[in-house]
Design a protein around this motif. Sequence first.
Motif, short mmCIF file in Angstrom:
data_model
loop_
_atom_site.label_atom_id
_atom_site.label_comp_id
_atom_site.label_asym_id
_atom_site.label_seq_id
_atom_site.Cartn_x
_atom_site.Cartn_y
_atom_site.Cartn_z
N SER A 367 0.84 -1.19 0.00
CA SER A 367 0.00 0.00 0.00
C SER A 367 0.88 1.24 0.00
CB SER A 367 -0.90 0.00 1.23
OG SER A 367 -0.12 0.11 2.41
N ILE A 368 0.32 2.33 -0.46
CA ILE A 368 1.06 3.60 -0.46
C ILE A 368 1.46 4.00 0.96
CG2 ILE A 368 0.87 6.08 -0.96
CD1 ILE A 368 -0.69 5.35 -3.47
N PRO A 369 0.57 3.88 1.95
CA PRO A 369 1.00 4.20 3.33
C PRO A 369 2.17 3.35 3.81
CG PRO A 369 -1.40 4.13 3.21
CD PRO A 369 -0.89 3.62 1.90
N GLU A 370 2.24 2.09 3.35
CA GLU A 370 3.35 1.23 3.77
C GLU A 370 4.68 1.73 3.20
OE1 GLU A 370 4.75 -3.47 3.78
OE2 GLU A 370 2.86 -2.89 2.83
N VAL A 371 4.65 2.17 1.94
CA VAL A 371 5.85 2.74 1.34
C VAL A 371 6.28 3.99 2.10
CG1 VAL A 371 6.82 3.82 -0.72
CG2 VAL A 371 5.39 1.78 -0.94
N VAL A 372 5.32 4.85 2.40
CA VAL A 372 5.61 6.06 3.15
C VAL A 372 6.21 5.73 4.52
CG1 VAL A 372 4.59 8.08 4.29
CG2 VAL A 372 3.88 7.45 1.97
N ARG A 373 5.63 4.72 5.18
CA ARG A 373 6.12 4.33 6.50
C ARG A 373 7.58 3.88 6.44
NH1 ARG A 373 7.19 -0.20 8.81
NH2 ARG A 373 6.25 -1.45 7.15
N TYR A 387 3.08 14.22 3.96
CA TYR A 387 1.84 14.75 3.40
C TYR A 387 1.72 16.27 3.60
CZ TYR A 387 0.83 9.75 3.78
OH TYR A 387 0.90 8.38 3.69
N GLU A 388 2.63 16.84 4.36
CA GLU A 388 2.55 18.27 4.67
C GLU A 388 3.06 19.12 3.51
OE1 GLU A 388 4.85 18.72 8.17
OE2 GLU A 388 3.42 17.66 9.48
N LYS A 389 2.56 20.35 3.41
CA LYS A 389 3.05 21.30 2.41
C LYS A 389 4.24 22.04 3.01
CE LYS A 389 -1.29 21.95 -0.06
NZ LYS A 389 -2.31 22.91 -0.55
N THR A 390 5.42 21.51 2.78
CA THR A 390 6.64 22.09 3.33
C THR A 390 7.77 21.93 2.33
OG1 THR A 390 8.28 21.94 5.12
CG2 THR A 390 7.16 19.91 4.49
N ARG A 391 8.74 22.84 2.38
CA ARG A 391 9.90 22.76 1.49
C ARG A 391 11.16 22.38 2.26
NH1 ARG A 391 8.72 21.47 -3.03
NH2 ARG A 391 10.80 22.10 -3.71
N ARG A 392 10.96 21.84 3.49
CA ARG A 392 12.13 21.39 4.24
C ARG A 392 12.87 20.34 3.42
NH1 ARG A 392 10.01 19.37 9.79
NH2 ARG A 392 12.10 18.39 9.77
N LYS A 393 14.17 20.54 3.29
CA LYS A 393 14.98 19.74 2.38
C LYS A 393 14.87 18.24 2.64
CE LYS A 393 19.68 19.55 0.51
NZ LYS A 393 21.06 20.11 0.60
N GLU A 394 14.95 17.86 3.94
CA GLU A 394 14.95 16.42 4.25
C GLU A 394 13.60 15.78 3.96
OE1 GLU A 394 14.26 18.64 8.19
OE2 GLU A 394 15.35 18.90 6.31
N ILE A 395 12.51 16.57 4.12
CA ILE A 395 11.18 16.02 3.84
C ILE A 395 10.93 15.94 2.34
CG2 ILE A 395 8.70 16.45 4.09
CD1 ILE A 395 9.27 17.67 6.81
N VAL A 396 11.37 16.95 1.60
CA VAL A 396 11.23 16.92 0.14
C VAL A 396 11.98 15.71 -0.44
CG1 VAL A 396 11.82 18.11 -2.01
CG2 VAL A 396 10.87 19.41 -0.08
N LYS A 397 13.17 15.46 0.06
CA LYS A 397 13.95 14.31 -0.43
C LYS A 397 13.23 13.00 -0.16
CE LYS A 397 18.33 11.88 0.27
NZ LYS A 397 19.62 11.86 1.00
N ALA A 398 12.70 12.84 1.07
CA ALA A 398 12.00 11.60 1.42
C ALA A 398 10.74 11.44 0.57
CB ALA A 398 11.65 11.60 2.91
N ARG A 399 10.02 12.54 0.34
CA ARG A 399 8.81 12.47 -0.47
C ARG A 399 9.14 12.07 -1.91
NH1 ARG A 399 7.08 17.73 -0.50
NH2 ARG A 399 5.97 17.49 1.48
N GLN A 400 10.18 12.67 -2.47
CA GLN A 400 10.57 12.32 -3.83
C GLN A 400 11.01 10.85 -3.93
OE1 GLN A 400 13.56 15.30 -4.63
NE2 GLN A 400 12.06 16.72 -5.53
N MET A 401 11.70 10.36 -2.90
CA MET A 401 12.12 8.96 -2.90
C MET A 401 10.91 8.04 -2.83
SD MET A 401 14.84 7.08 -3.10
CE MET A 401 16.32 7.79 -2.38
N GLY A 418 0.34 11.35 -6.79
CA GLY A 418 0.16 12.75 -6.44
C GLY A 418 -1.03 12.97 -5.52
N GLN A 419 -2.11 12.25 -5.82
CA GLN A 419 -3.34 12.38 -5.02
C GLN A 419 -3.10 11.94 -3.58
OE1 GLN A 419 -6.64 10.10 -6.57
NE2 GLN A 419 -7.68 10.10 -4.59
N LYS A 420 -2.39 10.82 -3.41
CA LYS A 420 -2.20 10.25 -2.08
C LYS A 420 -1.09 10.93 -1.28
CE LYS A 420 -5.33 7.03 -2.47
NZ LYS A 420 -6.56 7.07 -1.62
N LEU A 421 -0.14 11.55 -1.96
CA LEU A 421 0.98 12.18 -1.26
C LEU A 421 0.83 13.69 -1.23
CD1 LEU A 421 2.13 9.32 -1.43
CD2 LEU A 421 4.37 10.32 -1.86
N GLY A 422 -0.23 14.15 -0.59
CA GLY A 422 -0.37 15.58 -0.36
C GLY A 422 -1.11 16.33 -1.42
#
Length: 458
Positions: A367-373, A387-401, A418-422
């Motif tokens: 599931s998508i939540p499992e990948v995120v976890r 899922y947050e709207k933030t440009r913090r570098k470490e979060i952007v990197k994890a989201r892109q991965m 895109g729909q599920k990740l924020g």
Amino acid sequence: MNSMDTKQLWDNCLLEIEGNISKANFSTWFKNTSILKEEEGTVYISVTNEFMKDWLSNKFHKLILKTLRTYMENIRCVEYQIAKYEQNHKVQSTISLNNKTSPVKELPLQDLYINKEDNLNPRYVFDSFIVGSFNELAYAASQAIIQKPGVSYNPFFIYGGTGLGKTHLIQAIGNAVKQKYPEKRVHYITVEKFTTDFINSFPGNTIQHNKTNAWKEKFRKYDVLIMDDIQFIANKERTQEELFHLFNVLHENNKQIIFSSDKHPNFIPGLEDRLKSRFAAGMIVDIVEPEYESKLAIIKTKLKETGQTLSTDILDYMATAIQGSIRELEGSLNIIICQSQLKNRELNIAEVKNLLKNIIKPKKNVSIPEVVRIVTEFYNLEETSIYEKTRRKEIVKARQMAMYILREDFNVSYPLIGQKLGGKDHTTVIHSCLKVKEDMKKDVNLCQELEHIRTMFK
């Protein structure tokens, strides 16, 4: 040797054999075997039919004999005897054990005796090593090492999952160096044996200086030191300290050092930073699971060795459906060949699918939540941060991965990601995936992070 001794001997051997072959092969060929008797260096093994007798003697004889000799050095050969069951279900050999016959097979001395000085298996050579995109970098590096041991890629650290050919590769390097430079001293050892020998060099709490110094000098004299399963040195502080000092001595004298592990040194828990830095000073390369073309080449090579043939649709099915290690691929192939010989004809695709239905692992859906976890766990972040709207570098990197893995590994559509990740637009997801792909071309650490995250799904 009494009956209890033979049972214990064979139980020990089966445990070791099980760790060296696929589960399918072990279940098919070793489940109903036992030792009937040991007599004057010959071990008689009970099998249930002629086909099993032929298969063990042709395919596993060297492994069986080598394993037996680790527990009884006086064993010289093995005979396989068909046992029949009487009405009272007591096993009786169809051949009298008192009538000595010639051994079924006897290994050439160079194959039977692994040189105690170097511990190298003479069967591990590059002639039988299959090269594909999954291991070509490791293979290319090994060839450079053979040309200039101690100069090119020193130390050489290779990592990857079980059954992918790491031990074959590192021992093949040792055998090739021996052949090319007969004067060089090569030594192969597992970390487990290295640790045991080190502990035995100072029994109790009193270090015996003469014995310990002799142990140290033994390893310092080698021109090429090959150490397998380095991950098992984790949390062994004294052993790590000795390896650190040994590494420095060998490296300063341009002696080639080769390591293998099931994971990158940065992800071995309990491994000291000073050792990690030493490993990183040379070349670290991974072997991954073979892709379709490589699996197809492996199957065809093994078929050629056995003289068997399979139809194109069966070859395609095996290369597509069988996931995992080379051992699993070979085990599945052995089962098909076995059934084909029992039926005395080639199997059709339906029969092969039915035969392998309990072996082939279905592709894992997550599931998508499992990948995120898993991704946030790796980067030590809160799951909700993705899922947050933030440009913090470490979060952007994890989201892109996470987006990259969902698309590349699990084929989730761009809009759904895109729909599920924020609530991102699909063009944002495409851009993120392309960025990860481009960054990996110039960032080795990012590649290693991705491979480690992937192992967390298994």
